[in-house]
Design a protein around this motif. Structure first.
Motif, mmCIF file in Angstrom:
data_model
loop_
_atom_site.group_PDB
_atom_site.id
_atom_site.type_symbol
_atom_site.label_atom_id
_atom_site.label_comp_id
_atom_site.label_asym_id
_atom_site.label_seq_id
_atom_site.Cartn_x
_atom_site.Cartn_y
_atom_site.Cartn_z
ATOM 1 N N ILE A 236 0.827 -1.033 -0.086
ATOM 2 C CA ILE A 236 0.064 -0.021 -0.114
ATOM 3 C C ILE A 236 1.009 1.405 -0.109
ATOM 4 C CG2 ILE A 236 -0.168 0.128 2.714
ATOM 5 C CD1 ILE A 236 -3.099 0.983 -0.013
ATOM 6 N N GLY A 237 2.161 1.028 0.508
ATOM 7 C CA GLY A 237 2.892 2.345 0.492
ATOM 8 C C GLY A 237 3.376 2.822 -0.642
ATOM 9 N N LYS A 238 3.201 1.897 -1.482
ATOM 10 C CA LYS A 238 3.757 2.490 -2.920
ATOM 11 C C LYS A 238 3.056 3.544 -3.581
ATOM 12 C CE LYS A 238 6.036 -1.776 -4.447
ATOM 13 N NZ LYS A 238 6.024 -2.937 -5.347
ATOM 14 N N VAL A 239 1.955 3.584 -3.071
ATOM 15 C CA VAL A 239 1.056 4.917 -3.480
ATOM 16 C C VAL A 239 1.914 6.220 -3.253
ATOM 17 C CG1 VAL A 239 -1.253 3.857 -3.293
ATOM 18 C CG2 VAL A 239 -0.105 5.292 -1.355
ATOM 19 N N TYR A 240 2.902 6.175 -2.533
ATOM 20 C CA TYR A 240 3.501 7.374 -2.355
ATOM 21 C C TYR A 240 4.794 7.394 -2.677
ATOM 22 C CZ TYR A 240 -0.010 8.686 1.387
ATOM 23 O OH TYR A 240 -1.202 8.789 1.727
ATOM 24 N N GLU A 241 5.219 6.200 -3.539
ATOM 25 C CA GLU A 241 6.395 6.028 -4.002
ATOM 26 C C GLU A 241 6.468 6.310 -5.575
ATOM 27 O OE1 GLU A 241 9.342 4.789 -2.495
ATOM 28 O OE2 GLU A 241 8.376 4.777 -0.758
ATOM 29 N N TYR A 242 5.248 5.942 -6.217
ATOM 30 C CA TYR A 242 5.468 6.167 -7.681
ATOM 31 C C TYR A 242 4.425 7.333 -8.158
ATOM 32 C CZ TYR A 242 7.139 1.469 -7.200
ATOM 33 O OH TYR A 242 7.905 0.219 -6.772
ATOM 34 N N ASP B 261 1.632 8.651 -10.926
ATOM 35 C CA ASP B 261 0.441 8.315 -11.650
ATOM 36 C C ASP B 261 1.029 7.749 -12.888
ATOM 37 O OD1 ASP B 261 -1.045 8.929 -9.491
ATOM 38 O OD2 ASP B 261 -2.120 10.582 -10.519
ATOM 39 N N PHE B 262 0.447 6.594 -13.507
ATOM 40 C CA PHE B 262 0.871 6.074 -14.767
ATOM 41 C C PHE B 262 0.209 6.988 -15.707
ATOM 42 C CE2 PHE B 262 1.245 3.247 -18.249
ATOM 43 C CZ PHE B 262 2.355 2.756 -18.096
ATOM 44 N N MET B 263 0.874 7.627 -16.247
ATOM 45 C CA MET B 263 0.378 8.500 -17.454
ATOM 46 C C MET B 263 1.285 8.642 -18.585
ATOM 47 S SD MET B 263 -0.664 11.662 -15.020
ATOM 48 C CE MET B 263 -1.269 12.964 -16.354
ATOM 49 N N ASN B 264 0.700 8.784 -19.894
ATOM 50 C CA ASN B 264 1.460 8.581 -21.010
ATOM 51 C C ASN B 264 2.534 7.344 -21.097
ATOM 52 O OD1 ASN B 264 0.440 11.041 -21.974
ATOM 53 N ND2 ASN B 264 2.009 12.155 -20.608
ATOM 54 N N ASN B 265 2.024 6.223 -20.538
ATOM 55 C CA ASN B 265 2.630 4.925 -20.866
ATOM 56 C C ASN B 265 4.002 4.924 -19.767
ATOM 57 O OD1 ASN B 265 1.233 3.079 -22.126
ATOM 58 N ND2 ASN B 265 1.853 4.031 -24.222
ATOM 59 N N GLN B 266 4.111 5.894 -18.779
ATOM 60 C CA GLN B 266 5.009 5.856 -17.939
ATOM 61 C C GLN B 266 4.665 6.271 -16.792
ATOM 62 O OE1 GLN B 266 8.381 8.196 -19.803
ATOM 63 N NE2 GLN B 266 6.856 9.896 -19.682
ATOM 64 N N SER B 267 5.530 5.813 -15.509
ATOM 65 C CA SER B 267 5.576 6.221 -14.239
ATOM 66 C C SER B 267 6.940 6.440 -13.789
ATOM 67 C CB SER B 267 4.745 5.373 -13.289
ATOM 68 O OG SER B 267 4.701 5.784 -12.071
ATOM 69 N N ASP B 268 7.321 7.098 -12.755
ATOM 70 C CA ASP B 268 8.285 7.092 -12.067
ATOM 71 C C ASP B 268 8.585 7.321 -10.647
ATOM 72 O OD1 ASP B 268 11.385 7.060 -12.103
ATOM 73 O OD2 ASP B 268 11.650 8.532 -13.359
ATOM 74 N N TYR B 269 9.633 7.131 -9.932
ATOM 75 C CA TYR B 269 9.737 7.586 -8.541
ATOM 76 C C TYR B 269 9.359 8.907 -8.101
ATOM 77 C CZ TYR B 269 11.792 2.873 -7.898
ATOM 78 O OH TYR B 269 12.080 1.572 -7.947
ATOM 79 N N ILE B 270 8.565 9.234 -7.078
ATOM 80 C CA ILE B 270 8.296 10.487 -6.709
ATOM 81 C C ILE B 270 9.050 10.622 -5.160
ATOM 82 C CG2 ILE B 270 6.244 11.339 -8.242
ATOM 83 C CD1 ILE B 270 4.578 10.265 -5.746
ATOM 84 N N SER B 271 9.283 9.605 -4.898
ATOM 85 C CA SER B 271 10.138 9.854 -3.525
ATOM 86 C C SER B 271 11.281 8.581 -3.432
ATOM 87 C CB SER B 271 9.126 9.220 -2.357
ATOM 88 O OG SER B 271 9.666 8.750 -1.325
ATOM 89 N N ASN B 272 12.286 8.924 -2.677
ATOM 90 C CA ASN B 272 13.576 8.092 -2.485
ATOM 91 C C ASN B 272 13.545 7.905 -1.032
ATOM 92 O OD1 ASN B 272 14.247 10.470 -1.303
ATOM 93 N ND2 ASN B 272 16.323 10.742 -2.252
ATOM 94 N N SER B 273 12.275 7.724 -0.248
ATOM 95 C CA SER B 273 12.169 7.148 0.764
ATOM 96 C C SER B 273 12.790 5.730 1.076
ATOM 97 C CB SER B 273 10.784 7.625 1.689
ATOM 98 O OG SER B 273 9.959 6.714 1.003
ATOM 99 N N HIS B 274 12.305 4.938 -0.179
ATOM 100 C CA HIS B 274 12.706 3.587 -0.004
ATOM 101 C C HIS B 274 14.016 3.183 0.383
ATOM 102 C CE1 HIS B 274 12.913 4.519 -4.280
ATOM 103 N NE2 HIS B 274 13.782 3.717 -4.345
ATOM 104 N N GLU B 275 15.047 4.376 -0.219
ATOM 105 C CA GLU B 275 16.245 3.935 -0.085
ATOM 106 C C GLU B 275 16.887 4.258 1.170
ATOM 107 O OE1 GLU B 275 18.199 6.656 -3.275
ATOM 108 O OE2 GLU B 275 17.192 5.779 -5.021
ATOM 109 N N PHE B 276 16.179 5.161 1.869
ATOM 110 C CA PHE B 276 16.562 5.303 3.285
ATOM 111 C C PHE B 276 15.957 4.713 4.296
ATOM 112 C CE2 PHE B 276 17.486 9.460 1.222
ATOM 113 C CZ PHE B 276 18.867 9.782 1.379
ATOM 114 N N LEU B 277 14.810 3.989 3.903
ATOM 115 C CA LEU B 277 13.888 3.422 4.979
ATOM 116 C C LEU B 277 13.629 2.065 4.622
ATOM 117 C CD1 LEU B 277 11.836 6.381 5.713
ATOM 118 C CD2 LEU B 277 13.589 5.682 7.191
#
Ligand code: FE2
Length: 217
Positions: free
Chosen positions: A94-100, A102-118
């Motif tokens: 469920i936490g990925k809602v804050y990681e990625y 929205d999928f638009m124009n056939n792509q999505s990307d990270y919007i947070s780098n908290s996974h790298e720290f936590l």
């Protein structure tokens, strides 16, 4: 599942939640899913790997739950706690809602780098913990619920599993990641289900994943 009806998948998830017997877990799970419904329908499940499409995150949660329930039913003699299986598999990411994004124009990307720290489990555990904290719930039981989420994301073998249910959800998650990635590759290759080992992009890609996957030894 790219062209799947997301409303139908959401309804199927709600049906699974209705199988949860513990009233607190059932209410909490439905509340989280409802509160995050719109986000779940806009996010992919990964960045350029598995379920990489709009709503892929919701589809991944559903597939992991179905996988886990199938395994639990097959090994019924082990008497696993179906509440933990359903709750944990539906909410483990469920936490990925804050990681990625929205999928638009056939792509999505990270919007947070908290996974790298936590780590990858932090956001999911934080969300679930904050919802469960609104209920009068046994502390040890809550830790067991959160353990399912922690183990699903565990890749460094630093946290050993304490519950069979955590192992099942972990395997169910792993299977869906790998098979949906294979599906993505087949769709690109359009070569049916036969691997061409001369073009072993898939093999190498899967091995990359295996290299980061936690195993029993
Ligand atoms: Fe997952």
């Amino acid at each position: 599942m790219e062209n799947v009806n997301l409303e139908q998948i959401y309804d199927q998830c709600i049906k699974l939640i209705h199988q949860i017997k513990n009233p607190i877990l059932k209410e909490c799970c439905e509340k989280i899913l409802s509160d995050y419904k719109e986000k779940l329908m806009r996010k992919p499940a990964s960045i350029n790997r598995y379920h990489y499409y709009k709503g892929g995150l919701l589809c991944h949660m559903y597939c992991v739950a179905k996988n886990a329930i199938s395994i639990m039913d097959l090994y019924a003699r082990l008497k696993m706690d179906s509440d933990l299986i359903i709750f944990g598999s539906l909410l483990h990411d469920i936490g990925k809602v804050y990681e990625y994004s929205d999928f638009m124009n056939n792509q999505s990307d990270y919007i947070s780098n908290s996974h790298e720290f936590l780590g990858n489990s932090y956001k999911s555990i934080h969300i679930i913990d904050s919802y469960l904290s609104k209920y009068s719930i046994d502390k040890e039981f809550k830790d067991q619920v959160l353990h399912i989420i922690a183990i699903t994301h565990e890749q460094e073998r630093t946290l050993p599993p304490k519950l069979l249910e955590a192992i099942i959800v972990k395997y169910a998650d792993d299977m869906d990641k790998k098979l949906s990635f294979v599906n993505l590759w087949f769709n690109k290759a359009k070569k049916g289900t036969q691997f061409n080992l001369d073009e072993n992009e898939l093999y190498k890609s899967l091995n990359e994943q295996y290299a980061n996957t936690w195993y029993f030894e």
